[in-house]
Design a protein around this motif. Structure first.
Motif, PDB file in Angstrom:
ATOM      1  N   ARG A 129      36.112  28.302  37.929  1.00 44.01           N
ATOM      2  CA  ARG A 129      36.957  28.981  36.950  1.00 44.01           C
ATOM      3  C   ARG A 129      37.690  30.172  37.567  1.00 44.01           C
ATOM      4  N   TRP A 130      38.918  30.398  37.087  1.00 47.90           N
ATOM      5  CA  TRP A 130      39.658  31.574  37.569  1.00 47.90           C
ATOM      6  C   TRP A 130      39.190  32.835  36.868  1.00 47.90           C
ATOM      7  N   ARG A 131      38.492  32.675  35.753  1.00 47.27           N
ATOM      8  CA  ARG A 131      37.955  33.839  35.051  1.00 47.27           C
ATOM      9  C   ARG A 131      36.475  34.005  35.404  1.00 47.27           C
ATOM     10  N   ALA A 132      36.077  35.234  35.748  1.00 47.69           N
ATOM     11  CA  ALA A 132      34.716  35.514  36.203  1.00 47.69           C
ATOM     12  C   ALA A 132      33.738  35.566  35.032  1.00 47.69           C
ATOM     13  N   HIS A 133      32.466  35.814  35.341  1.00 46.83           N
ATOM     14  CA  HIS A 133      31.417  35.852  34.313  1.00 46.83           C
ATOM     15  C   HIS A 133      31.692  36.927  33.267  1.00 46.83           C
ATOM     16  N   ASP A 134      32.287  38.049  33.683  1.00 49.26           N
ATOM     17  CA  ASP A 134      32.523  39.154  32.747  1.00 49.26           C
ATOM     18  C   ASP A 134      33.837  39.017  31.988  1.00 49.26           C
ATOM     19  N   SER A 187      31.746  27.742  47.877  1.00 52.17           N
ATOM     20  CA  SER A 187      33.048  27.654  48.544  1.00 52.17           C
ATOM     21  C   SER A 187      33.704  29.004  48.777  1.00 52.17           C
ATOM     22  N   PHE A 188      33.248  30.045  48.077  1.00 47.05           N
ATOM     23  CA  PHE A 188      33.851  31.366  48.263  1.00 47.05           C
ATOM     24  C   PHE A 188      32.937  32.330  49.009  1.00 47.05           C
ATOM     25  N   LEU A 189      31.846  31.835  49.589  1.00 46.21           N
ATOM     26  CA  LEU A 189      30.949  32.723  50.331  1.00 46.21           C
ATOM     27  C   LEU A 189      31.604  33.272  51.597  1.00 46.21           C
ATOM     28  N   ASP A 190      32.588  32.566  52.127  1.00 44.67           N
ATOM     29  CA  ASP A 190      33.310  33.100  53.295  1.00 44.67           C
ATOM     30  C   ASP A 190      34.045  34.385  52.944  1.00 44.67           C
ATOM     31  N   GLU A 191      34.466  34.513  51.674  1.00 40.10           N
ATOM     32  CA  GLU A 191      35.237  35.682  51.253  1.00 40.10           C
ATOM     33  C   GLU A 191      34.404  36.733  50.540  1.00 40.10           C
ATOM     34  N   SER A 192      33.391  36.332  49.778  1.00 42.21           N
ATOM     35  CA  SER A 192      32.732  37.297  48.896  1.00 42.21           C
ATOM     36  C   SER A 192      31.303  36.863  48.562  1.00 42.21           C
ATOM     37  N   CYS A 193      30.452  37.862  48.314  1.00 43.68           N
ATOM     38  CA  CYS A 193      29.107  37.596  47.791  1.00 43.68           C
ATOM     39  C   CYS A 193      29.168  37.318  46.290  1.00 43.68           C
ATOM     40  N   LEU A 194      30.251  37.758  45.649  1.00 39.23           N
ATOM     41  CA  LEU A 194      30.445  37.513  44.226  1.00 39.23           C
ATOM     42  C   LEU A 194      31.083  36.136  44.058  1.00 39.23           C
ATOM     43  N   LEU A 195      30.408  35.249  43.346  1.00 43.61           N
ATOM     44  CA  LEU A 195      30.868  33.867  43.241  1.00 43.61           C
ATOM     45  C   LEU A 195      31.503  33.589  41.884  1.00 43.61           C
ATOM     46  N   PRO A 196      32.412  32.610  41.819  1.00 41.59           N
ATOM     47  CA  PRO A 196      33.083  32.279  40.555  1.00 41.59           C
ATOM     48  C   PRO A 196      32.166  31.513  39.622  1.00 41.59           C
ATOM     49  N   VAL A 197      32.588  31.397  38.365  1.00 44.52           N
ATOM     50  CA  VAL A 197      31.885  30.543  37.412  1.00 44.52           C
ATOM     51  C   VAL A 197      32.127  29.095  37.827  1.00 44.52           C
ATOM     52  N   CYS A 198      31.060  28.329  37.914  1.00 40.06           N
ATOM     53  CA  CYS A 198      31.146  26.942  38.385  1.00 40.06           C
ATOM     54  C   CYS A 198      30.568  26.021  37.319  1.00 40.06           C
ATOM     55  N   GLU A 199      31.320  24.983  36.932  1.00 38.12           N
ATOM     56  CA  GLU A 199      30.857  24.052  35.906  1.00 38.12           C
ATOM     57  C   GLU A 199      31.214  22.625  36.308  1.00 38.12           C
ATOM     58  N   MET A 200      30.456  21.675  35.777  1.00 37.03           N
ATOM     59  CA  MET A 200      30.706  20.262  36.046  1.00 37.03           C
ATOM     60  C   MET A 200      31.517  19.654  34.905  1.00 37.03           C
ATOM     61  N   TYR A 201      32.471  18.820  35.263  1.00 33.83           N
ATOM     62  CA  TYR A 201      33.339  18.142  34.292  1.00 33.83           C
ATOM     63  C   TYR A 201      33.224  16.646  34.540  1.00 33.83           C
ATOM     64  N   GLU A 202      32.725  15.906  33.540  1.00 32.45           N
ATOM     65  CA  GLU A 202      32.578  14.458  33.668  1.00 32.45           C
ATOM     66  C   GLU A 202      33.657  13.765  32.841  1.00 32.45           C
ATOM     67  N   VAL A 203      34.282  12.772  33.448  1.00 34.53           N
ATOM     68  CA  VAL A 203      35.407  12.077  32.820  1.00 34.53           C
ATOM     69  C   VAL A 203      35.103  10.589  32.765  1.00 34.53           C
ATOM     70  N   VAL A 204      35.426   9.969  31.632  1.00 33.77           N
ATOM     71  CA  VAL A 204      35.256   8.519  31.508  1.00 33.77           C
ATOM     72  C   VAL A 204      36.217   7.822  32.471  1.00 33.77           C
ATOM     73  N   PRO A 205      35.941   6.567  32.835  1.00 35.09           N
ATOM     74  CA  PRO A 205      36.887   5.831  33.690  1.00 35.09           C
ATOM     75  C   PRO A 205      38.264   5.783  33.038  1.00 35.09           C
ATOM     76  N   CYS A 206      39.267   6.307  33.702  1.00 32.10           N
ATOM     77  CA  CYS A 206      40.592   6.402  33.078  1.00 32.10           C
ATOM     78  C   CYS A 206      41.687   6.072  34.077  1.00 32.10           C
ATOM     79  N   ARG A 207      42.848   5.735  33.518  1.00 32.64           N
ATOM     80  CA  ARG A 207      43.983   5.387  34.371  1.00 32.64           C
ATOM     81  C   ARG A 207      44.480   6.598  35.147  1.00 32.64           C
ATOM     82  N   SER A 267      25.516  42.695  44.324  1.00 31.85           N
ATOM     83  CA  SER A 267      25.232  43.976  44.978  1.00 31.85           C
ATOM     84  C   SER A 267      23.999  43.868  45.854  1.00 31.85           C
ATOM     85  N   CYS A 268      22.986  43.173  45.362  1.00 30.14           N
ATOM     86  CA  CYS A 268      21.761  42.987  46.137  1.00 30.14           C
ATOM     87  C   CYS A 268      22.045  42.221  47.428  1.00 30.14           C
ATOM     88  N   CYS A 269      22.819  41.132  47.323  1.00 29.30           N
ATOM     89  CA  CYS A 269      23.147  40.336  48.507  1.00 29.30           C
ATOM     90  C   CYS A 269      23.985  41.136  49.500  1.00 29.30           C
TER      91      CYS A 269
END
Length: 436
Positions: free
Chosen positions: A255-260, A165-185, A35-37
Motif C-alpha cells: 500500500r502507498w498509505r502507511a499504517h498510520d 522489498s523495502f528493507l534496502d531503503e528503510s526499516c519502516l515497512l509498508p502495509v502489505c496485503e494479499m489479493y486473490e482473484v478468480v480466474p479471469c480474462r 525504531s528498535c530495528c
C-alpha cells in the motif's frame, strides 16, 4: 559512576515501549518496531572498521555472513540457516537490506542473543570492530546490551518476512496485503514501472480489480503467485500475467498509505514521479486524526462487521433443485419453487469476498454454504410482487455438474440493497474464464 552510551539508553527506552504496547504480539504495525530495528542496526555498525584497499563498504551483514565459514562444530546451525535464507531472498539487493532481514528473522525466532554470542566468540570477525569505539568490544557496554537482547528474546514477534522489498531503503515497512482473484480474462490494471517497482497507475472501469476495489492507484504489485516483481524490467508483470491467464491469481500488494494513514515515506518521490506521468492520479490526503476513513465508515443497519469486513444482513429463504439447466431464464420459475416450500427464513450474514461468497447464520454462526464465483451460473432479482428477493443458481455438486443445479433464494432489506448484492455477485463470476 558507570559510563553510559546514548545508543544503549535509547534502545532501552525503545524496548520498554515495546513491552508497554497493549498487544502481546509485536507485528509490523507496532509503533516502536522500526525504531528498535534502527537502534539495533546502529549498535552493530558502531566501531565497524572498513577494509583497506577495498571497494566494498563493509556492513554488519558481512560479519554475520562470515560466521558459518568459521564454524568448527554444529552449534551454528540456526545461524547458518538464517544466513542462507537471507542470502537467497530475491527481494533484497544490498547488504543493508540483508542485514535488516536477518535482524527481523532473529527477532521472530528469538535467537538474536545467540547470534551476537556467536559473533563474540569468532575472533577473526570480531577484530573487524574497533576496540575503542565498538559496543561489542567494550565490557561495560556489552553486558547491558546483551541484557536488552535477552528481554527482546522473551517477547513475541510475528513479523511478515515476505514483506521485505523495502528493507534496502528503510526499516519502516509498508502495509502489505494479499489479493486473490478468480480466474479471469483480464484483471484490469494499468501498470507503470519506476525504479524496479510495479505501480498500479489506474484501474480499467468494469474490470475485476475495479469491482473488487482492493487494489488502488499508487499501490505496488510486489508478487504474483509467489513470483517476486522486485527490480522488475518494463513489461515483466504483463508477461507473467499472460502466462497465468485463466488461472487463479494471488497478488502481494504494498500500500502507498502507511499504517498510520500517512503516505509511506520511501514512496513519496516515486509517487510524485508517477503523478507527473499521470496528473489524474488521485492520492487523497491523509485523514485527520479524529476522522474516519471512507472505507471504515459505520455500516448501515442492514450491514455489520465480520472480521473487519462489512457484510450484508439478509434473509435465507431456502434452496431447491431445478434440473439440468442453470441459465438465467430459469430464475423466474425457480424462485417460486423455493418460496412454495414455506420454510422459515433465517437471518444470515452474506459475505462477498474477492474470490467467493459465504453465508453464515447470524445467531449460531454456522456456515450454511460457500461458493466460489466460477461455480455460480447465474444470479438475478425476483420480479413482482417482491423486488427485494434475489437468487443464484449453482451446481449441486461442482465435481459432477451433470447432477444438476439448485436455486438459492435470499431476501434483502431494500430494493437498492438487493440490486447492489446482485451486481456484486454478477461482477464476481462474469469475468471468469470458466462457467458451470
Amino acid at each position: 559512576m558507570a559510563p553510559k552510551d546514548p545508543l544503549l539508553s535509547s534502545l532501552k527506552v525503545c524496548v520498554l515501549n515495546l513491552q508497554s504496547d497493549e498487544d502481546s504480539t509485536i507485528t509490523d504495525a507496532s509503533r516502536h518496531l522500526s525504531s528498535c530495528c534502527e537502534l539495533l542496526e546502529l549498535v552493530l555498525r558502531k566501531g565497524l572498521q572498513q577494509p583497506v584497499l577495498s571497494l566494498v563498504h563493509r556492513d554488519y551483514w558481512h560479519c554475520f555472513e562470515q560466521l558459518p565459514h568459521h564454524d568448527t562444530c554444529s552449534r551454528l546451525s540456526a545461524l547458518s540457516l538464517a544466513v542462507e535464507q537471507t542470502r537467497v531472498c530475491r527481494k533484497l539487493l544490498s547488504a543493508q537490506g540483508r542485514g535488516r532481514y536477518l535482524l527481523r528473522l532473529a527477532l521472530n525466532r528469538k535467537t538474536l542473543p545467540q547470534f551476537i554470542t556467536h559473533l563474540l566468540h569468532t575472533p577473526r570477525v570480531l577484530e573487524w570492530y574497533s576496540p575503542t569505539l565498538s559496543i561489542l568490544r567494550n565490557e561495560e557496554f556489552l553486558e547491558p546490551f546483551m541484557s536488552l537482547l535477552l528481554v527482546l528474546s522473551h517477547m513475541q514477534f510475528k513479523l511478515d518476512m515476505e514483506n521485505c522489498s523495502f528493507l534496502d531503503e528503510s526499516c519502516l515497512l509498508p502495509v502489505c496485503e494479499m489479493y486473490e482473484v478468480v480466474p479471469c480474462r483480464e484483471v484490469g490494471m494499468v501498470l507503470r514501472y519506476l525504479s524496479g517497482r510495479v505501480f498500479v497507475l489506474e484501474l480499467v472501469p468494469g474490470s475485476q480489480a475495479h469491482v473488487d476495489k482492493f487494489v488502488r492507484p499508487g499501490d505496488i504489485i510486489d508478487e504474483i503467485n509467489g513470483t517476486s516483481l522486485r527490480n522488475s524490467k518494463c513489461g515483466q508483470a504483463g508477461v507473467l500475467l499472460s502466462r497465468l491467464k485463466g488461472c487463479p491469481l494471488s497478488m502481494r500488494v504494498l500500500r502507498w498509505r502507511a499504517h498510520d494513514g500517512t503516505m509511506y515515506r520511501p514512496l513519496v518521490k516515486l509517487l510524485r514521479a508517477l503523478r507527473t506521468e499521470n496528473p489524474t492520479l488521485q492520492l487523497n490526503p491523509a485523514p485527520l486524526p479524529n476522522s474516519v476513513p471512507p472505507e471504515q465508515t459505520p455500516p448501515s443497519t442492514s450491514q455489520c462487521l465480520k472480521e473487519g469486513r462489512i457484510v450484508n444482513i439478509v434473509q435465507f429463504l431456502g434452496k431447491a433443485s431445478i434440473g439440468l439447466f442453470g441459465g438465467k431464464e430459469v430464475l423466474q420459475q425457480a424462485i417460486p419453487q423455493v418460496l412454495q416450500q414455506n420454510l422459515p427464513s433465517k437471518e444470515v450474514l452474506l459475505d462477498m469476498k474477492e474470490t467467493h461468497l459465504t453465508c453464515t447464520e447470524r445467531s449460531t454462526k454456522q456456515e450454511l454454504f460457500e461458493h466460489h464465483y466460477p461455480e455460480i451460473s447465474c444470479v438475478g432479482r425476483y420480479g413482482q410482487p417482491d423486488y427485494t428477493i434475489f437468487a443464484f443458481c449453482v451446481a449441486d455438486s461442482p465435481e459432477t455438474p451433470q447432477s444438476g443445479f439448485c436455486c438459492v433464494a435470499l431476501k434483502a432489506s431494500t430494493i437498492k440493497e438487493c440490486e447492489e448484492i446482485v451486481c456484486r455477485i454478477a461482477a464476481g463470476f462474469k469475468h471468469t474464464e470458466w462457467f458451470v
